[in-house]
Design an enzyme around this catalytic site. Structure first.
Site, PDB file in Angstrom:
ATOM      1  N   HIS A  99     -12.266   0.501  24.321  1.00 46.18           N
ATOM      2  CA  HIS A  99     -12.405   0.091  25.223  1.00 46.18           C
ATOM      3  C   HIS A  99     -13.520   0.628  26.463  1.00 46.18           C
ATOM      4  CE1 HIS A  99      -8.779   1.508  28.895  1.00 46.18           C
ATOM      5  NE2 HIS A  99     -10.291   1.085  28.847  1.00 46.18           N
ATOM      6  N   CYS A 104     -11.667  -2.889  32.691  1.00 44.43           N
ATOM      7  CA  CYS A 104     -12.372  -2.716  31.305  1.00 44.43           C
ATOM      8  C   CYS A 104     -12.284  -3.695  30.137  1.00 44.43           C
ATOM      9  CB  CYS A 104     -11.587  -1.770  30.805  1.00 44.43           C
ATOM     10  SG  CYS A 104     -12.408   0.476  31.757  1.00 44.43           S
ATOM     11  N   THR A 133      -5.403   0.413  22.857  1.00 44.25           N
ATOM     12  CA  THR A 133      -5.732   1.287  24.542  1.00 44.25           C
ATOM     13  C   THR A 133      -4.688   0.627  25.650  1.00 44.25           C
ATOM     14  OG1 THR A 133      -7.631   1.526  25.286  1.00 44.25           O
ATOM     15  CG2 THR A 133      -7.140  -0.662  24.881  1.00 44.25           C
TER      16      THR A 133
END
Lengths: 164, 205
Positions: free
Chosen positions: A48, A31, A25
């Site tokens: 994620h 995040c 990711t």
């Protein structure tokens, strides 16, 4: 899945991989990139996570991969359906940065640390040990999990690549 | 996610005009600052999946220079001024008069200059928008980051995050002469701000 395959996990998304495939990711800021790994099956999962709690959701169709409290059980379930055993799972995570510093930061500005806290809480709920983490700071990260080795690598602009 | 129940096309046009007015003033300010003409493309208004927003500036991992401001007031939102690295170097060279940012190592002075440019441009964007709508809008102190586009932009999507997986973006590209894009102005109003903007502009909801 064969070795060398790259599976991209988007923002507010999750997926699992085995057989040496990589999960990846990109551009994690506030995040959190969470991975679960079953060393016996060489099975990995990645989420994620964008926001700490689904309590604040106002969307019609809840995207369960987006919130820490819903993404962890979903990822766990996906791994169990592939034969993983909760007691064997090891968690690693990265991200949760505070990209911008503001005076008198509001809750929104502290979203990175809150994502990290909420993810840890969710892991504790299922008694999954967090073996290592690279969280906080003020910089972006791209992370990869190797499903063959369980190695979690983190790349950032300022600090290069590190493995945990 | 459908953000607008009716007159969706018309509302998108209105938002495009909002971008036009705001960014037009910012382009003039930038042009004055650099003492050369700065053009802008017609703004695009689109409802984009989170992933696609970073694609606008080269992808989630592309390193960009971004100045971020939170817009406070009647119609809150997030604003980004994103400059590509090469134009940023040229802007600094023009302003400071020496070769700037060798190997992407920015000095305090250079970062501070870029941040101030962002402040001036965002200020002119918001002032014209406030005049046009009669709404009170004020920028927070700008914050600068040189980092992956995905990591930076996700910060502006949190307000939309609770509503769905798309965000409405008003994107204006700056051009210097006929050259490649210099940078982007992104305005991402909070979901609650659209009704206020439309009401202020006399658009039936």
């Amino acid at each position: 899945m064969t070795e060398g395959t790259l599976i991209k996990v988007g923002m507010a998304d999750l997926n699992i991989a085995d057989g040496g495939a990589m999960l990846r990711t990109t551009g994690l800021g506030s995040c959190v990139g969470l991975t679960l790994y079953d060393p016996h099956l060489k099975l990995g999962g990645m989420a994620h996570i964008m926001l700490p709690s689904s309590d604040i959701a106002r969307e019609g169709q809840l995207n369960i991969a987006k919130y820490a409290d819903t993404a962890v059980p979903e990822l766990l379930q996906r791994m169990i359906s592939k034969g993983a055993v909760t007691g064997r799972l090891l968690a690693k995570m990265a991200g949760g940065a505070q990209m911008f510093a503001f005076m008198g930061g509001t809750d929104t500005m502290r979203i990175g640390p809150r994502n990290v806290e909420a993810t840890k809480l969710a892991l504790e709920r299922f008694e999954i040990p967090l073996v290592s983490e690279d969280t906080g700071g003020n910089y972006g990260r791209t992370v990869e999990l190797n499903s063959l080795t369980g190695v979690f690598s983190i790349r950032s602009v300022q600090h290069g690549v590190k493995e945990i | 996610m459908s953000l607008f129940k009716n007159d969706s096309d018309f509302k998108m046009d209105v938002l495009r005009e909002v971008g036009n007015i705001g960014a037009g003033n910012a382009a003039t300010a930038l042009s004055t600052l650099l003492n050369k003409p700065v053009d802008m493309a017609v703004p695009t208004v689109s409802l984009l999946p989170f992933e696609a927003i970073a694609e606008r500036v080269g992808g989630s991992e592309a390193v960009v220079i971004a100045i971020f401001l939170r817009v406070d007031g009647d119609a809150p939102g997030n604003m980004f001024f994103i400059i590509n690295r090469e134009p940023a170097r040229r802007i600094l060279q023009g302003l400071l008069g020496f070769d700037a940012a060798e190997n992407d190592n920015y000095s305090e002075l250079e970062l501070s200059a870029l941040s101030e440019i962002g402040n001036i441009l965002a200020g002119s964007y918001l002032t014209s928008l406030a005049d046009f709508t009669g709404l009170h809008m004020s920028p927070t102190v700008p914050s600068l980051a040189v980092d992956m586009a995905g990591a930076i932009l996700s910060y502006g999507l949190l307000q939309f995050g609770t509503m769905g997986d798309d965000a409405l973006l008003i994107d204006t590209t700056f051009l210097e002469g006929q050259q490649e894009a210099e940078g982007h102005f992104f305005l991402i109003p909070d979901p609650e701000s659209f009704d206020k903007l439309f009401r202020a502009l006399g658009v039936p909801l």
